[in-house]
Design an enzyme around this catalytic site. Sequence first.
Site, PDB file in Angstrom:
ATOM      1  N   LYS A 103      57.997  54.299  59.527  1.00 32.27           N
ATOM      2  CA  LYS A 103      57.485  55.393  58.717  1.00 32.27           C
ATOM      3  C   LYS A 103      57.369  56.643  59.575  1.00 32.27           C
ATOM      4  CE  LYS A 103      54.000  56.310  60.234  1.00 32.27           C
ATOM      5  NZ  LYS A 103      53.536  56.699  61.612  1.00 32.27           N
ATOM      6  N   TYR A 187      49.523  57.285  55.725  1.00 36.50           N
ATOM      7  CA  TYR A 187      48.757  56.073  55.409  1.00 36.50           C
ATOM      8  C   TYR A 187      47.762  56.329  54.275  1.00 36.50           C
ATOM      9  CZ  TYR A 187      50.590  53.721  59.539  1.00 36.50           C
ATOM     10  OH  TYR A 187      51.419  53.129  60.451  1.00 36.50           O
TER      11      TYR A 187
END
Length: 332
Positions: A103, A187
């Site tokens: 990510k 996140y």
Amino acid sequence: MNQKKLGIALVGLGSYAGGQLAPALQETEHCYLAGIVTGTPSKISTWKDKYNIPDKNVYNYQTFDSIKDNKDIDIVYVVLPNSMHAEYVIRAAAAGKHVICEKPMAITVEDCDRMIDACKKAGKMLSIGYRLHFEPYNLEMVRLGKEKTFGKLRKMSAGFGFRPPSNVWRLKKEMSGGGPLMDVGIYCIQGFCYVSGTEPIAVTAQEGKKTDPEKFKDVEESLTWQFEMPDGVIADGTTSYGEGMNYLKAEAEKGTFQLTSAFNYSGQSGETPNGRMNFPQVNQQARQLDDFALAIKNNRPTPVPGEMGKRDVKLLTAIYEAMRTGTKVQIK
Ligand code: NDP
């Protein structure tokens, strides 16, 4: 089911590959560390000795494409700076390998599309390194949101921040795509989507004041944003390279459920109106890696596919647009 362990090659032997992924691959049941791809020759002997990797499974960025002829490697795991993800995912797919990409998936939505297309064309699976989908405390937040245990969701908030050292690629926009939002704010976005089971429809955002304009000349030091979610739910996000924070909170009709330590590699803690959560600490990366290996072996989808990575890059882009323009941005 195919009992053979699938071979994984890590691309980019930096702190996450060395500190988390390689150790996790010593604990996995369905895959193992079979190869490495590195641009730093001095790292090779340490990795080879530590993980018993044969010479024929060691590549650099120039020789990488010849990995297509290596039967030991089933999966390529791209752990490079963000701006390099697209190129190496596309090259891995062209070499006929399944791919895991760290990510954020890429720094533009267009790159995400190219990566998804490349894997589809090659008939290979693409997964994003979203380890928290395999972590019990975060999974409990998902369950409580989904089952509406404490009634309908009203409001969410999340924050993730830490202080990186100076002079790292994370502070160079060309390589990172942006500051803490790209790195750890993602996140919070993930948390809002998996707890609510929905996706944001509009966003406003504000850049924080820079306490160190030299260090943060290229990227934001901190950022807050407000997502409008379906059903009138508001989600407040905050992310920073200037201070530490790490929480995910959901307020529902009959009370609040939250993780007071939400996003790290371990040490999760949380509570609901019924008391403290109590789940085992697990190796998140080992679970994530084994789940992808099993998805391949059993020919089933991964719960964290490229499409989810693309959705998040679209949301990151919308937050930056809202921050830059000072207007509410609708998300299509
Ligand atoms: P590092 O800087 O520690 O490592 C990156 C590695 O990429 C380097 O060690 C190097 O490996 C290689 N590399 C190739 N070209 C370059 C370049 N021009 N500049 C810098 N490095 C280069 O980064 P991290 O390991 O912290 O992060 C890598 C990726 O993993 C990022 O996308 C990050 O977002 C993600 N990440 C995910 C985490 C998670 O929890 N899921 C946690 C931490 C990071 P070599 O010398 O072998 O070529």
